[in-house]
Motif scaffolding. Structure first.
Motif, PDB file in Angstrom:
ATOM      1  N   VAL A  18       0.829  -1.201   0.000  1.00  0.00           N
ATOM      2  CA  VAL A  18       0.000   0.000   0.000  1.00  0.00           C
ATOM      3  C   VAL A  18       0.861   1.248   0.000  1.00  0.00           C
ATOM      4  CG1 VAL A  18      -1.746   1.301   1.292  1.00  0.00           C
ATOM      5  CG2 VAL A  18      -1.898  -1.192   1.115  1.00  0.00           C
ATOM      6  N   ARG A  19       1.910   1.235   0.777  1.00  0.00           N
ATOM      7  CA  ARG A  19       2.805   2.400   0.838  1.00  0.00           C
ATOM      8  C   ARG A  19       3.468   2.659  -0.503  1.00  0.00           C
ATOM      9  NH1 ARG A  19       6.963   1.809   5.485  1.00  0.00           N
ATOM     10  NH2 ARG A  19       7.228   4.036   5.113  1.00  0.00           N
ATOM     11  N   ALA A  20       3.632   1.617  -1.308  1.00  0.00           N
ATOM     12  CA  ALA A  20       4.296   1.764  -2.606  1.00  0.00           C
ATOM     13  C   ALA A  20       3.366   2.274  -3.707  1.00  0.00           C
ATOM     14  CB  ALA A  20       4.891   0.424  -3.042  1.00  0.00           C
ATOM     15  N   LEU A  21       2.070   2.399  -3.422  1.00  0.00           N
ATOM     16  CA  LEU A  21       1.138   2.866  -4.445  1.00  0.00           C
ATOM     17  C   LEU A  21       1.457   4.301  -4.847  1.00  0.00           C
ATOM     18  CD1 LEU A  21      -2.238   1.546  -2.966  1.00  0.00           C
ATOM     19  CD2 LEU A  21      -0.903   0.537  -4.827  1.00  0.00           C
ATOM     20  N   ARG A  22       1.224   4.602  -6.125  1.00  0.00           N
ATOM     21  CA  ARG A  22       1.439   5.957  -6.613  1.00  0.00           C
ATOM     22  C   ARG A  22       0.321   6.879  -6.117  1.00  0.00           C
ATOM     23  NH1 ARG A  22       1.105   6.194 -12.739  1.00  0.00           N
ATOM     24  NH2 ARG A  22       0.071   4.178 -12.603  1.00  0.00           N
ATOM     25  N   PRO A  23       0.655   8.036  -5.545  1.00  0.00           N
ATOM     26  CA  PRO A  23      -0.390   9.023  -5.258  1.00  0.00           C
ATOM     27  C   PRO A  23      -0.877   9.642  -6.560  1.00  0.00           C
ATOM     28  CG  PRO A  23       1.763   9.938  -4.768  1.00  0.00           C
ATOM     29  CD  PRO A  23       1.991   8.494  -5.133  1.00  0.00           C
ATOM     30  N   SER A  24      -2.068  10.210  -6.538  1.00  0.00           N
ATOM     31  CA  SER A  24      -2.634  10.803  -7.746  1.00  0.00           C
ATOM     32  C   SER A  24      -1.972  12.142  -8.062  1.00  0.00           C
ATOM     33  CB  SER A  24      -4.139  11.008  -7.580  1.00  0.00           C
ATOM     34  OG  SER A  24      -4.650  11.777  -8.648  1.00  0.00           O
ATOM     35  N   GLN A  25      -1.284  12.211  -9.195  1.00  0.00           N
ATOM     36  CA  GLN A  25      -0.691  13.475  -9.615  1.00  0.00           C
ATOM     37  C   GLN A  25      -1.750  14.447 -10.125  1.00  0.00           C
ATOM     38  OE1 GLN A  25       2.598  12.989 -12.305  1.00  0.00           O
ATOM     39  NE2 GLN A  25       3.771  11.735 -10.884  1.00  0.00           N
ATOM     40  N   LEU A 129      -2.464   4.860 -18.947  1.00  0.00           N
ATOM     41  CA  LEU A 129      -3.687   4.341 -18.367  1.00  0.00           C
ATOM     42  C   LEU A 129      -4.019   5.074 -17.076  1.00  0.00           C
ATOM     43  CD1 LEU A 129      -5.797   2.068 -18.736  1.00  0.00           C
ATOM     44  CD2 LEU A 129      -4.290   0.576 -17.424  1.00  0.00           C
ATOM     45  N   TRP A 130      -5.312   5.274 -16.876  1.00  0.00           N
ATOM     46  CA  TRP A 130      -5.780   5.806 -15.592  1.00  0.00           C
ATOM     47  C   TRP A 130      -5.127   5.009 -14.478  1.00  0.00           C
ATOM     48  CZ3 TRP A 130     -10.586   4.125 -12.689  1.00  0.00           C
ATOM     49  CH2 TRP A 130     -10.961   5.073 -11.723  1.00  0.00           C
ATOM     50  N   PRO A 131      -4.466   5.685 -13.521  1.00  0.00           N
ATOM     51  CA  PRO A 131      -3.599   4.969 -12.578  1.00  0.00           C
ATOM     52  C   PRO A 131      -4.302   3.919 -11.729  1.00  0.00           C
ATOM     53  CG  PRO A 131      -3.875   7.276 -11.944  1.00  0.00           C
ATOM     54  CD  PRO A 131      -4.407   7.147 -13.323  1.00  0.00           C
ATOM     55  N   ASN A 132      -5.588   4.073 -11.483  1.00  0.00           N
ATOM     56  CA  ASN A 132      -6.291   3.102 -10.636  1.00  0.00           C
ATOM     57  C   ASN A 132      -6.168   1.684 -11.165  1.00  0.00           C
ATOM     58  OD1 ASN A 132      -7.281   5.764 -10.089  1.00  0.00           O
ATOM     59  ND2 ASN A 132      -8.926   4.859  -8.897  1.00  0.00           N
ATOM     60  N   LEU A 133      -6.228   1.520 -12.483  1.00  0.00           N
ATOM     61  CA  LEU A 133      -6.184   0.176 -13.050  1.00  0.00           C
ATOM     62  C   LEU A 133      -4.839  -0.492 -12.824  1.00  0.00           C
ATOM     63  CD1 LEU A 133      -8.555   1.619 -14.786  1.00  0.00           C
ATOM     64  CD2 LEU A 133      -8.193  -0.307 -16.314  1.00  0.00           C
ATOM     65  N   VAL A 134      -3.775   0.275 -12.902  1.00  0.00           N
ATOM     66  CA  VAL A 134      -2.437  -0.286 -12.715  1.00  0.00           C
ATOM     67  C   VAL A 134      -2.159  -0.565 -11.239  1.00  0.00           C
ATOM     68  CG1 VAL A 134       0.033   0.150 -13.026  1.00  0.00           C
ATOM     69  CG2 VAL A 134      -1.582   0.857 -14.796  1.00  0.00           C
ATOM     70  N   GLU A 135      -2.678   0.280 -10.372  1.00  0.00           N
ATOM     71  CA  GLU A 135      -2.360   0.162  -8.951  1.00  0.00           C
ATOM     72  C   GLU A 135      -3.221  -0.877  -8.227  1.00  0.00           C
ATOM     73  OE1 GLU A 135       0.387   2.036  -7.661  1.00  0.00           O
ATOM     74  OE2 GLU A 135       0.523   2.182  -9.828  1.00  0.00           O
ATOM     75  N   ILE A 136      -4.450  -1.098  -8.683  1.00  0.00           N
ATOM     76  CA  ILE A 136      -5.339  -2.039  -7.998  1.00  0.00           C
ATOM     77  C   ILE A 136      -4.725  -3.428  -7.861  1.00  0.00           C
ATOM     78  CG2 ILE A 136      -7.471  -3.364  -8.376  1.00  0.00           C
ATOM     79  CD1 ILE A 136      -8.850  -0.705  -9.033  1.00  0.00           C
ATOM     80  N   PRO A 137      -4.180  -4.040  -8.935  1.00  0.00           N
ATOM     81  CA  PRO A 137      -3.580  -5.369  -8.747  1.00  0.00           C
ATOM     82  C   PRO A 137      -2.409  -5.361  -7.764  1.00  0.00           C
ATOM     83  CG  PRO A 137      -3.953  -4.923 -11.084  1.00  0.00           C
ATOM     84  CD  PRO A 137      -4.161  -3.639 -10.352  1.00  0.00           C
ATOM     85  N   LYS A 138      -1.696  -4.224  -7.674  1.00  0.00           N
ATOM     86  CA  LYS A 138      -0.564  -4.142  -6.756  1.00  0.00           C
ATOM     87  C   LYS A 138      -1.039  -4.209  -5.304  1.00  0.00           C
ATOM     88  CE  LYS A 138       2.143  -1.290  -9.975  1.00  0.00           C
ATOM     89  NZ  LYS A 138       2.778   0.040 -10.175  1.00  0.00           N
TER      90      LYS A 138
END
Length: 407
Positions: A18-25, A129-138
């Protein structure tokens, strides 16, 4: 034992994934606009128009009638039936047994990933890609690899051979968003057919984010070609309903219901019992009065949606013409969605550039880097507004570039 001898407690952090997730720019740029007078915001993916009154009135009536209780995990039966008819009209016969209602499209994406992806799984996503899609599997402990679209004279295009090479037999899931946020790229029917055959061959789950499917401009003017496609090419046109294909959609775009937080999933019937459990442990159910309004949207909103698409196409064409006249801007008209994703001077550091535009001229667009490294060098402009506002934004862009060019 004295207090000095007690062990020092560790810092209370979230887990590493979770800590490694990208914040929304995008949010970072929007935050830079707080306190700045008269900002023109084109950074978020929503229209400046409110949800149409016939949908709002339906929600009000449902509230007045007392639709405030829990509902079925997978959605109320009338809405599932209405969605099955709607999907069936667009993409072929669909049963309510293959439809589930979710608390927003992004919730549907999370649920789809939770159904089929676990720690250590390999996921492939087509980007930018909208970042949510890439970050959700992480969040779920999966490893995400990306295949980038390429930008050229014809705008954004998919290198199909590169994608197929990335879809190795050990791939658990492929994520495709078409029409695409941020680029507006639309996957062709032939590309979908090729990718679906490859995923079938290797048993790869295909999760298609098709929330922009109705915002499609290839032939949005019926009089231009004599025919009219109501939707972009969909994997639902090709795949059986009980294949390893999960299609995610939302009420946010086609009916301007972003704040209502309602979406749906079309998936194999064999997943539905387990999906119901996941919904129970995530949100329990979507609000009853919102679901009642959604029935009205699906059953009465077709004319509204078609008029919306024509309006968006006009705004797209207007903004493309205006930006094309700005020195240093390279922009192509996309086939779908509600954005222009274009290059301009300074976009090689897009986050810094977008923050500067907010501060200096009150122009708010989204940095390309918000959509992954493959988006760097570009900015995203949402054109879902009237042309006068678009013109005002273009003038501010010209002012910004003139100030930067001045000695």
């Amino acid at each position: 034992m004295s207090e000095s001898d007690l062990p020092v407690p560790s810092i209370p952090n979230a887990r590493d994934a979770v800590r490694a997730l990208r914040p929304s720019q995008i949010r970072e740029v929007a935050n830079a606009g707080f306190g700045v007078d008269d900002v023109l915001p084109f950074w978020f993916g929503e229209s400046d128009r409110v949800t149409p009154s016939f949908i709002r009135d339906s929600a009000s009536a449902a509230l007045a009638a007392g639709a405030t209780f829990y509902t079925h995990n997978l959605g109320i039966a009338p809405l599932r039936a209405a969605l099955a008819r709607y999907v069936g009209e667009l993409h072929g016969p669909t049963s309510p047994d293959h439809v589930a209602v979710t608390s927003a499209g992004v919730n549907a994406l999370m649920l789809a990933a939770q159904l089929v992806v676990g720690a250590g799984d390999r996921v492939v996503a087509v980007t930018p890609l909208w970042p949510n899609l890439v970050e959700i599997p992480k969040i779920l402990g999966a490893h995400v690899e990306t295949v980038a679209l390429r930008y050229g004279e014809r705008g954004w295009q998919l290198d199909i051979e590169r994608l197929l090479a990335a879809l190795t037999p050990d791939t658990r899931m492929l994520l495709i968003n078409s029409p695409n946020n941020p680029t507006g790229w639309v996957m062709s029917r032939d590309e979908q057919r090729t990718v679906l055959a490859h995923c079938r061959r290797h048993g790869i789950w295909l999760v298609a984010d098709e929330v922009y499917e109705r915002l499609y401009y290839a032939d949005a003017d019926p009089g231009a070609s004599g025919t009219h496609s109501r939707t972009a090419p969909s994997f639902l046109d090709l795949a059986g309903r009980d294949e390893r294909v999960i299609c995610v959609n939302s009420f946010s775009k086609a009916w301007l219901m972003t704040g209502w937080r309602l979406g749906w999933i079309v998936a194999p019937a064999t997943l539905m019992d387990d999906l119901g459990k996941l919904v129970e442990y995530n949100t329990s159910c979507a609000p009853a009065f919102v679901q009642q309004a959604a029935i009205t949207a699906v059953e009465q909103g077709e004319r509204f949606t078609q008029e919306l698409v024509l309006d968006l196409k006009a705004s797209r064409d207007h903004l493309v013409r205006a930006l094309s006249a700005v020195p240093g801007v390279d922009v192509k008209a996309p086939l779908g969605a509600m954005y222009l994703f274009f290059s301009m001077p300074g976009a090689s550091r897009s986050l810094e550039l977008c923050k500067a535009m907010v501060r200096e001229v009150g122009l708010g667009v989204a940095p390309g880097s918000a959509f992954g490294p493959q988006g760097e060098g570009f900015v995203r402009w949402c054109y879902a507004c009237d042309t006068a506002r678009l013109d005002a934004g273009v003038e501010r862009l010209k002012q910004f570039l003139a100030q930067r060019a001045a000695p």
